[in-house]
Design an enzyme around this catalytic site. Structure first.
Site, PDB file in Angstrom:
ATOM      1  N   HIS A 139      -8.556  -4.128  -2.703  1.00  0.00           N
ATOM      2  CA  HIS A 139      -7.757  -3.241  -2.033  1.00  0.00           C
ATOM      3  C   HIS A 139      -8.327  -1.663  -1.961  1.00  0.00           C
ATOM      4  O   HIS A 139      -8.538  -1.203  -0.886  1.00  0.00           O
ATOM      5  CB  HIS A 139      -6.381  -3.057  -2.615  1.00  0.00           C
ATOM      6  CG  HIS A 139      -5.206  -2.303  -1.596  1.00  0.00           C
ATOM      7  ND1 HIS A 139      -4.355  -2.869  -0.769  1.00  0.00           N
ATOM      8  CD2 HIS A 139      -5.151  -1.077  -1.443  1.00  0.00           C
ATOM      9  CE1 HIS A 139      -3.682  -1.998  -0.155  1.00  0.00           C
ATOM     10  NE2 HIS A 139      -4.032  -0.800  -0.654  1.00  0.00           N
ATOM     11  N   CYS A 184       0.889  -1.096  -0.001  1.00  0.00           N
ATOM     12  CA  CYS A 184      -0.017  -0.030  -0.079  1.00  0.00           C
ATOM     13  C   CYS A 184       1.037   1.219  -0.226  1.00  0.00           C
ATOM     14  O   CYS A 184       1.904   1.420   0.812  1.00  0.00           O
ATOM     15  CB  CYS A 184      -0.832  -0.089   1.271  1.00  0.00           C
ATOM     16  SG  CYS A 184      -1.999   1.499   1.386  1.00  0.00           S
ATOM     17  N   LEU A 185       0.515   2.270  -0.733  1.00  0.00           N
ATOM     18  CA  LEU A 185       1.330   3.561  -0.966  1.00  0.00           C
ATOM     19  C   LEU A 185       1.331   4.089   0.250  1.00  0.00           C
ATOM     20  O   LEU A 185       2.177   5.078   0.669  1.00  0.00           O
ATOM     21  CB  LEU A 185       0.997   4.325  -1.875  1.00  0.00           C
ATOM     22  CG  LEU A 185       1.248   3.963  -3.397  1.00  0.00           C
ATOM     23  CD1 LEU A 185       0.458   4.898  -4.247  1.00  0.00           C
ATOM     24  CD2 LEU A 185       2.408   3.917  -3.532  1.00  0.00           C
TER      25      LEU A 185
HETATM   26 NI    NI Z   1      -3.489   0.983  -0.263  1.00  0.00          NI
END
Ligand code: NI
Length: 155
Positions: free
Chosen positions: A131, A89-90
């Site tokens: 996500h 995840c960023l």
């Molecule tokens: Ni994410």
């Protein structure tokens, strides 16, 4: 277009439920453009509005270069199969985990022109859709991960 600051894990906003978009205003269009810039600059394949501090049900996905999928008010309407693959995840840079997700997912959403569409994704795209939709409900991939990956996994 501009790049925005990405909120990191631990920030309570990531646990909040995002509100639906009821009108696609110029601000929403600018937000979409900026989110695409931000996702690309960060080298990610998906970004939800909450990750740039905006609690709206908006996400962008680009698992294939140049093919951006813009999701406004997305809803997963069908899923099938199962996959256990790597996910990150960023908002949690440098960390990865193995998650269990459906191997195929169909999502219904609105695009920037206000038109409803459906897209079916397999493998990575299915993971990305799950996500990003999770983000809009305050859920993170670590909630569904089977195990976290460590340096050893990459040696
Ligand atoms: Ni994410």
């Amino acid at each position: 277009m501009a790049t925005l600051k990405i909120v990191k894990f631990g920030d309570p906003i990531l646990r909040k439920v995002s509100r639906p978009v009821d009108e696609i205003t110029p601000r929403i269009i600018t937000l979409l453009d900026d989110m695409i810039d931000t996702m690309r600059e960060a080298g990610g394949c998906g970004l939800a509005a909450v990750q740039v501090g905006v609690l709206r049900r908006i996400a962008v996905i680009e698992v294939e270069d140049g093919k951006v999928i813009e999701l406004i008010n997305p809803k997963i309407i069908a899923f099938a199969g199962e996959q256990c693959e790597q996910e990150g995840c960023l908002s949690n840079p440098g960390e990865y985990g193995i998650t269990k997700r459906p191997s195929a997912v169909t999502v219904r959403a609105t695009n920037r022109h206000g038109e409803q569409f459906e897209v079916t994704g397999h493998d990575l795209l299915a993971r990305a859709i799950c996500h990003e939709c999770d983000h809009l409900d305050g859920k993170l991939y670590t909630d569904v991960q089977i195990r976290a990956l460590t340096d050893k996994d990459f040696r």
